[in-house]
Design a protein around this motif. Structure first.
Motif, PDB file in Angstrom:
ATOM      1  N   ILE A   1       9.507  -1.152  -8.266  1.00  0.00           N
ATOM      2  CA  ILE A   1       9.483  -2.612  -8.182  1.00  0.00           C
ATOM      3  C   ILE A   1      10.803  -3.129  -8.730  1.00  0.00           C
ATOM      4  CG2 ILE A   1       8.420  -4.729  -9.055  1.00  0.00           C
ATOM      5  CD1 ILE A   1       5.749  -3.251  -9.096  1.00  0.00           C
ATOM      6  N   SER A   2      11.430  -3.968  -7.931  1.00  0.00           N
ATOM      7  CA  SER A   2      12.739  -4.460  -8.330  1.00  0.00           C
ATOM      8  C   SER A   2      12.754  -5.986  -8.296  1.00  0.00           C
ATOM      9  CB  SER A   2      13.763  -3.874  -7.349  1.00  0.00           C
ATOM     10  OG  SER A   2      15.035  -4.312  -7.676  1.00  0.00           O
ATOM     11  N   TRP A   3      13.023  -6.587  -9.442  1.00  0.00           N
ATOM     12  CA  TRP A   3      13.136  -8.052  -9.515  1.00  0.00           C
ATOM     13  C   TRP A   3      14.614  -8.434  -9.540  1.00  0.00           C
ATOM     14  CZ3 TRP A   3       8.638 -10.763  -9.342  1.00  0.00           C
ATOM     15  CH2 TRP A   3       7.470 -10.192  -9.854  1.00  0.00           C
ATOM     16  N   THR A   4      14.984  -9.365  -8.709  1.00  0.00           N
ATOM     17  CA  THR A   4      16.334  -9.925  -8.817  1.00  0.00           C
ATOM     18  C   THR A   4      16.187 -11.431  -8.888  1.00  0.00           C
ATOM     19  OG1 THR A   4      17.192  -8.144  -7.456  1.00  0.00           O
ATOM     20  CG2 THR A   4      18.624 -10.037  -7.774  1.00  0.00           C
TER      21      THR A   4
ATOM     22  N   ASP B   1       0.844  -1.200   0.000  1.00  0.00           N
ATOM     23  CA  ASP B   1       0.000   0.000   0.000  1.00  0.00           C
ATOM     24  C   ASP B   1       0.880   1.251   0.000  1.00  0.00           C
ATOM     25  OD1 ASP B   1      -2.346   1.442  -0.029  1.00  0.00           O
ATOM     26  OD2 ASP B   1      -3.322   0.068   1.391  1.00  0.00           O
ATOM     27  N   GLU B   2       0.244   2.406  -0.102  1.00  0.00           N
ATOM     28  CA  GLU B   2       0.985   3.665  -0.269  1.00  0.00           C
ATOM     29  C   GLU B   2       2.140   3.817   0.710  1.00  0.00           C
ATOM     30  OE1 GLU B   2      -1.430   7.157  -0.400  1.00  0.00           O
ATOM     31  OE2 GLU B   2      -2.796   6.275  -1.871  1.00  0.00           O
ATOM     32  N   GLY B   3       3.289   4.135   0.180  1.00  0.00           N
ATOM     33  CA  GLY B   3       4.437   4.481   1.008  1.00  0.00           C
ATOM     34  C   GLY B   3       5.031   3.329   1.794  1.00  0.00           C
ATOM     35  N   SER B   4       4.651   2.091   1.489  1.00  0.00           N
ATOM     36  CA  SER B   4       5.198   0.961   2.256  1.00  0.00           C
ATOM     37  C   SER B   4       6.425   0.376   1.566  1.00  0.00           C
ATOM     38  CB  SER B   4       4.127  -0.116   2.414  1.00  0.00           C
ATOM     39  OG  SER B   4       3.824  -0.671   1.145  1.00  0.00           O
ATOM     40  N   TYR B   5       7.087  -0.524   2.296  1.00  0.00           N
ATOM     41  CA  TYR B   5       8.275  -1.179   1.747  1.00  0.00           C
ATOM     42  C   TYR B   5       8.305  -2.638   2.155  1.00  0.00           C
ATOM     43  CZ  TYR B   5      13.094  -2.778   1.488  1.00  0.00           C
ATOM     44  OH  TYR B   5      14.210  -3.516   1.218  1.00  0.00           O
TER      45      TYR B   5
ATOM     46  N   HIS C   1       1.407   0.403  -4.767  1.00  0.00           N
ATOM     47  CA  HIS C   1       0.687   1.684  -4.761  1.00  0.00           C
ATOM     48  C   HIS C   1       1.692   2.833  -4.744  1.00  0.00           C
ATOM     49  CE1 HIS C   1      -3.531   0.452  -4.267  1.00  0.00           C
ATOM     50  NE2 HIS C   1      -3.028  -0.646  -3.707  1.00  0.00           N
ATOM     51  N   LYS C   2       1.150   4.042  -4.817  1.00  0.00           N
ATOM     52  CA  LYS C   2       1.943   5.274  -4.761  1.00  0.00           C
ATOM     53  C   LYS C   2       3.065   5.182  -3.719  1.00  0.00           C
ATOM     54  CE  LYS C   2       0.422   9.914  -4.281  1.00  0.00           C
ATOM     55  NZ  LYS C   2      -0.748  10.783  -4.059  1.00  0.00           N
ATOM     56  N   ASN C   3       4.241   5.573  -4.099  1.00  0.00           N
ATOM     57  CA  ASN C   3       5.389   5.662  -3.187  1.00  0.00           C
ATOM     58  C   ASN C   3       5.817   4.344  -2.542  1.00  0.00           C
ATOM     59  OD1 ASN C   3       5.761   8.471  -3.475  1.00  0.00           O
ATOM     60  ND2 ASN C   3       4.041   8.833  -2.103  1.00  0.00           N
ATOM     61  N   ALA C   4       5.243   3.237  -2.943  1.00  0.00           N
ATOM     62  CA  ALA C   4       5.631   1.963  -2.321  1.00  0.00           C
ATOM     63  C   ALA C   4       6.881   1.398  -2.996  1.00  0.00           C
ATOM     64  CB  ALA C   4       4.488   0.967  -2.427  1.00  0.00           C
ATOM     65  N   GLN C   5       7.572   0.548  -2.268  1.00  0.00           N
ATOM     66  CA  GLN C   5       8.738  -0.120  -2.853  1.00  0.00           C
ATOM     67  C   GLN C   5       8.677  -1.607  -2.574  1.00  0.00           C
ATOM     68  OE1 GLN C   5      12.673   1.352  -2.271  1.00  0.00           O
ATOM     69  NE2 GLN C   5      11.962   3.454  -2.005  1.00  0.00           N
ATOM     70  N   VAL C   6       8.833  -2.396  -3.626  1.00  0.00           N
ATOM     71  CA  VAL C   6       8.837  -3.849  -3.453  1.00  0.00           C
ATOM     72  C   VAL C   6      10.087  -4.412  -4.109  1.00  0.00           C
ATOM     73  CG1 VAL C   6       7.628  -6.015  -3.878  1.00  0.00           C
ATOM     74  CG2 VAL C   6       6.308  -3.921  -3.516  1.00  0.00           C
ATOM     75  N   LYS C   7      10.775  -5.220  -3.339  1.00  0.00           N
ATOM     76  CA  LYS C   7      11.976  -5.861  -3.857  1.00  0.00           C
ATOM     77  C   LYS C   7      11.702  -7.354  -3.821  1.00  0.00           C
ATOM     78  CE  LYS C   7      16.846  -5.880  -2.603  1.00  0.00           C
ATOM     79  NZ  LYS C   7      17.484  -5.529  -3.845  1.00  0.00           N
TER      80      LYS C   7
END
Lengths: 482, 278, 416
Positions: A301-304, A230-234, A261-267
């Motif tokens: 969103i970052s896929w490794t 969700d917004e702004g989460s990591y 969502h907005k400002n979120a970061q997923v690795k």
């Protein structure tokens, strides 16, 4: 080739060390696929009506594709008989567990062999683990701690019961059931997987992790992972996979959806080590996976991925850069040896303005394998000032293997800047000699050099995973130089 | 040869003799493809000695260094090389390295992505393993590295960078000497380590080498120019020409060469060839 | 219908075509090029002479004044208006059909074009009826440039033209051949379907230049198939400026060791033009070098396509293969699709490719403007500099200058 390399070639093939079969009783569906099987799975999982309808719709769509798998990838395999596969296999249910100690000792032993003792993980590393055997999520650790922050991390089936609204809202929102042949199949018969929700503004304090394992013979694994940030989460999410050694090919067709969502970061990091088949190409996992994320404004969103296993890998973790200023990344090491085939890469679809994507792909081929990078960078008409940089390198070990690069660059906006570079190289004999002269054996020298070659990607992995990936790489490369 | 070995093992007196004679090159011949490059080299080096090998371009200096370290592009067509009494010509490059032969490369290669520190740790521990020693743990290794870095005025950043990648010419050569300090070899071969160095870099490299000189360690310094020998003073100077040592002497020979040039040697050589043909 | 030149080959080609049909966009080779605008037309194959004169030709292309030139009108060689009296010794210009009994020519004819796999190659083989032959005899060094001027002309009805060339540069020979595709002023729609088959013998050196500048109504599909022998050097420069849909296919096979080639391409597209370049280099043997540089400047609603393939076969060790594709987009309705592709089966090779798409370099633009050059001018200067990288590969100075001013004019029109 120098004498040293010949010696390397003679080294015996390393045994796949995860190839044990765990002996706990499973609860299997009959072989084959039909509406009844889809209903059986849904029933087994006590699913609500809407989800059964969703599955059936996917199944009907899959049927309309007349069992014609996509053929554009640079892979070759005998036609898969979809009626020969068992679509549901669960470890036989035991009474509800109150603590980890009650977990079936066989299953626990399996994880111990995998090096992911749940206890260990829980105590030492602080990694929350969801383990999926064959099709069913077995246990999720650390759930309580996470729930205090409002983070949901549980098996997909539990989520269907406990958070139906979330599931209903997001399932298929990034990978529609009609997306492709295997996604449709997965949507019809998926049995479990992981679900993860990070609420607004929450930074998940630990790495979340799922280990997948195919155990039973003749089964396919069709798990689904859904991550909603969700917004702004990591959140940083790890995924690892193993399977026993079997002479027959087994199918793994998973779907992973990420909604940022907005400002979120997923690795999202994967170390994929499904059984690759033996030296002659017998057995091994067919790994046909659809992974995609959608990135809203200012999100990332970052896929490794480190792909060393599977006899066939067909996988393109992608990002739809929907929001302005969103970022997509793809870092990949794909190693093929012996008779393995990999066709992997990514799609970066730039829709928003000022979006940015980076692709770093390192393909390493040895033995008689074929390794392909396939990628799409698409800049849509309104994606002003978007940027992409792609670097796709191939390393060949020996002259029996093939390295292929298929990048598609589609640019529809004049202010965009797209750069693609690719090189093909080999491990230099002068580099090996230099290492030899310092007392390092040829085998170790190759490992050292290849690891150095992959460093940009390993740097993206969380520490423990990076170490595992390096070891895995060394194992998969053994006997590859010829 | 077998007989030799037997004698060595059975006779105390002979062993002592071998210990002082670290390297024996006997009538060594080598070629690349059809082309003969070394035409019968004879050289004896005792522990603690510094031998300079000079000669014009193409005389076979770098080939000698490569053959001693085991580069397989060259075919050894005759002769033998004894290191501590053992013929090393059949050994792999890494085994020679583990026995204590170190080559400072004329053109050190770049290995992208592999840090100097990681590279050296692997090398140090493989060499230790071959001697039956426990591997150094990270802490001890770092301590050792820190100490030896000073020898060639390396900074910490350099050890974290990939092996030789993006290094300047001077940095590469300093890195070679630093590796030499870390691996503690018995015999150090410096292959034109001075080429392309400015005077400051040359001084740093030479100081590093001099600090590593000891009674147990020998050096073969291959160079084209006398300049280096002002800094690393040799015990002996040999002149290589057409794959053969045509003249040997003390450090004065280097000065003489500097003054008269290599043409002078070529004339001597012409006589020598004629003589040997008779 | 005129009498068939090679009835047997032509019958066979028709059956290939019947089997293949026209390619759709599901065909990977045609993914970005939709040919339905061509297929929706009714073309006539009744070829009438267009009535062009030597004087007109010389006026339009003054740089060929001292050269040998052959005028081919709507696929037919117009001998009257050509200039080939002073053909140097060691060079033969004629029809392939005249060499029917010459096995050293016949072994090349229809051997390199992919008649079985390509619909347009099949059509060309089936319907071209004046296959030209240029042969450079062993050891002959031809200094004098040779031009082939293809003029497409139609008064009213759309016509289809099949051009065919067999170019054989025998052992130790050397030559420069340029081929121009243009429309007659005021011509109606034409569809040119050309095939070039080129053999470069041992140690031969050949430069082959192509200019495609037919009018805005025309369609152009061109296949160039090259076989290179040991120690040969082959250069090809393709400049595409005119035409509604232009599709080039260039296949080169390096079949002898130590072969070398240079492939340069420039495409300048505006309005609703589509220019597509597909290249493929096959390294079949060791120690060969290939270099490719393709550049595109795309404005208006135009569409540029580049697909370059490098294949390095298992035995082709010590290959050096390089490929680069650079594009500048001048408008937001312009599109570029690039697919640089490597397929490598040998380990001891150096292969690299790069592709970039973007606007012209902002810093250079600023630099020029800071020196007092107006924006329009600065842009045009930079675009021409970008294009000149390709044009500089053309060795004939007068031809190069002609092309440079042609590109300049087109860019000015596009930018304004």
């Amino acid at each position: 080739m120098s004498e040293d390399l010949k010696i390397l070639n003679d080294l015996s093939q390393n045994e796949y060390k995860y190839g044990f079969v765990s002996d706990f009783e499973s609860d299997n569906a009959p072989k084959g696929l039909s509406e009844d099987i889809v209903r059986f799975i849904s029933l087994k999982k006590k699913e609500p009506e809407w989800l059964l309808e969703w599955r059936l719709k996917a199944y009907r769509h899959w049927l309309s594709l007349k069992q014609e798998e996509p053929t554009w990838a640079n892979i070759h395999h005998p036609k898969i008989d979809f009626q020969e596969i068992i679509y549901y296999s669960a470890p036989r249910p035991k009474p509800e567990l109150k603590s980890l100690d009650e977990l079936d000792p066989e299953i626990k032993a399996t994880f111990d062999k995998l090096g992911i003792s749940l206890e260990e993980q829980k105590r030492l590393s602080g990694v929350a683990v969801d383990a999926v055997i064959d099709s069913v999520s077995v246990k999720t650790t650390f759930r309580e701690e996470l729930s205090k922050l409002g983070i949901i991390f549980c098996s997909f089936s539990e989520a269907v019961h406990d958070y139906p609204d979330l599931i209903k809202k997001y399932i298929g929102s990034v990978v529609p059931m009609t997306d492709n042949f295997y996604a449709a199949l997965n949507s019809a018969v998926f049995s479990d997987g992981s679900f993860c929700y990070i609420p607004k503004g929450v930074r998940c304090p630990m790495e979340l992790s799922t280990y997948f394992r195919i155990n039973s013979a003749g089964t396919g694994q069709f798990e689904r992972t859904l991550i909603v940030a969700d917004e702004g989460s990591y959140v940083s999410y790890l995924e690892g996979c193993t399977a026993p050694m079997r002479d027959e090919n087994q199918l793994h067709a998973a779907v992973v959806e990420i909604y940022a969502h907005k400002n979120a970061q997923v690795k999202y990091s994967t170390v994929q080590n499904w059984y690759p088949g033996d030296k002659n190409g017998k057995g091994g996992i067919y790994n046909f996976v659809t992974k995609r994320g959608i990135a809203h404004e200012h999100s990332k969103i970052s896929w490794t991925q480190v792909e060393t296993g599977s006899s066939i890998t067909w996988k393109y973790p992608s990002v739809i850069l929907k929001g302005d200023y969103s970022i997509g990344e793809f870092y990949s090491v794909a190693v093929t040896n012996n008779m393995q085939q990999a066709d992997t890469g990514t799609k970066m679809i730039h829709l928003g303005k000022n979006t940015k994507s980076t692709i770093i792909s390192k393909g390493i081929s040895g033995g008689k394998s074929n390794n392909s990078y396939r990628g799409l960078v698409k800049i849509n008409k309104n994606a002003d000032h978007s940027r992409n940089f792609s670097q796709c390198d191939s390393l060949l070990l020996g002259d029996q293997c093939g390295a292929h690069t298929f990048p598609y660059l589609e640019v529809h906006n004049k202010s965009a800047k797209v750069e693609h570079e690719a090189t093909t190289s080999k491990v230099g004999e002068d580099q090996i000699f230099y290492c030899n002269q310092r007392g390092i054996s040829t085998e170790d020298a190759v490992g050292l050099i290849v690891n150095g070659y992959c460093k940009e990607v390993f740097n993206q992995l969380p520490m423990e995973f990076a170490v595992e990936a390096q070891k895995l790489l060394a194992v998969s490369l053994e006997g590859s130089v010829g | 040869m077998k007989e030799n070995k037997f004698k060595k093992n059975s006779s105390q007196a002979l062993t002592t003799q071998h210990e002082t004679r670290m390297l024996s090159i006997k009538n060594l011949k080598a070629s690349i493809g059809e082309k003969q490059i070394l035409n019968g080299i004879n050289l004896e080096i005792k522990a603690g000695e510094v031998h300079a090998i000079m000669g014009p371009n193409g005389s076979g200096k770098s080939t000698l260094a490569s053959v001693l370290s085991g580069r397989d592009v060259f075919d050894v067509t005759g002769g033998e090389v004894l290191f501590d009494g053992e013929n090393i010509l059949d050994l792999s490059p890494e085994d020679r390295a583990r026995k204590g032969i170190f080559l400072a490369f004329q053109y050190p290669v770049e290995i992208p992505g592999v840090s100097n520190a990681n590279f050296l740790k692997t090398a140090v521990n493989e060499i230790r393993k071959s001697k039956g020693l426990e591997p150094l743990d990270s802490k001890d290794f770092l301590v050792m590295m820190k100490e030896r870095m000073k020898l060639v005025e390396m900074d910490k950043a350099m050890t974290q960078r990939s092996v030789n990648e993006g290094f300047s010419g001077g940095e590469k050569k300093r890195n070679e000497i630093f590796q030499m300090a870390m691996l503690e070899p018995k015999l150090c071969i410096l292959d034109e380590t001075d080429s392309g160095l400015d005077i400051d870099a040359l001084r740093i490299v030479a100081n590093g080498v001099n600090a590593l000189r000891s009674k147990e360690r020998s050096f073969v310094v291959i160079t084209h120019y006398q300049r280096l020998l002002d800094y690393i003073v040799p015990d002996f100077v040999h002149v290589l020409y057409n794959g053969r040592i045509v003249k040997s002497g003390t450090k004065d020979l280097a000065l003489e060469l500097e003054e008269k040039g290599y043409d002078w040697i070529k004339e001597i050589k012409a006589d020598a060839v004629e003589f040997s043909n008779k | 219908m005129p009498v068939k030149e090679f009835p047997e080959l032509q019958e066979k080609a028709i059956s290939h075509f019947n089997h293949l049909g026209f390619p759709g966009q599901k065909n990977e080779e045609w993914k970005y090029t939709n040919i339905s605008p061509i297929l929706s037309k009714t073309f006539s194959d009744s070829i009438l002479p267009g009535g062009i004169t030597k004087n007109e030709i010389l006026k339009r292309f003054p740089f060929i004044r001292d050269a040998i030139f052959i005028v081919v009108e709507n696929g037919r060689w117009n001998r009257e208006e050509s200039e080939f009296k002073d053909i140097p010794q060691g060079m033969k210009i004629g029809y392939v059909r005249e060499e029917k009994n010459n096995p050293s020519i016949q072994k090349h004819f229809n051997s390199y074009a992919d008649v079985q796999d390509d619909s347009f190659a099949a059509l060309n083989t089936a319907f071209s009826n004046d296959s030209l032959l240029i042969q450079v005899l062993p050891g002959s060094v031809i200094e004098k440039p040779v031009f082939i001027i293809h003029v497409a002309s139609s008064d009213e009805q759309a016509i289809v033209i099949h051009n065919r060339l067999l170019l054989v540069a025998e052992k130790n020979s050397s030559a420069k051949i340029s081929t121009l595709f243009v429309s007659k002023t005021g011509s109606a729609e034409t569809f040119t379907n050309a095939i070039h088959e080129i053999f470069v013998g041992e140690n031969a050196k050949l430069e082959f230049d192509i200019l495609q500048n037919e009018n805005e109504k025309s369609f152009h599909i061109c296949g160039t198939h090259v076989l290179q022998s040991a120690n040969s050097v082959f250069s090809i420069n393709t400049v595409s400026a005119g035409g509604k849909i232009v599709k080039n296919k260039l296949h080169i096979k390096l079949n002898g060791q130590n072969g070398e080639n240079h492939m340069h391409g420039l495409y300048v597209a505006s309005d609703s033009q589509l220019i597509d370049n597909h290249t493929a280099v096959y390294h079949a043997v060791p120690h060969c070098n290939s270099n490719q540089l393709y550049k595109g400047i795309i404005g208006g609603k135009a569409h540029g396509v580049f697909n370059g393939k490098i294949f390095v076969e298992k035995d082709a060790q010590k290959t050096n293969a390089y490929q680069s594709n650079k594009n500048i987009l001048l408008s937001n309705d312009a599109v570029v699709n690039a697919k640089p592709q490597l397929e490598i089966f040998a380990d001891d090779v150096k292969c690299s490719h790069g592709a970039t798409t973007g606007q012209m370099d902002e810093e250079s633009l600023f630099y020029l403007r800071s020196r007092g050059i107006g924006e329009e001018n600065a842009k045009s200067l930079l675009n021409i500099a970008f294009a000149n990288d390709i044009l500089n590969a053309i060795s004939l100075e007068s031809f190069r200058e002609y092309l440079s001013s042609l590109v300049e004019t087109k860019l000015k029109d596009t930018l304004s």
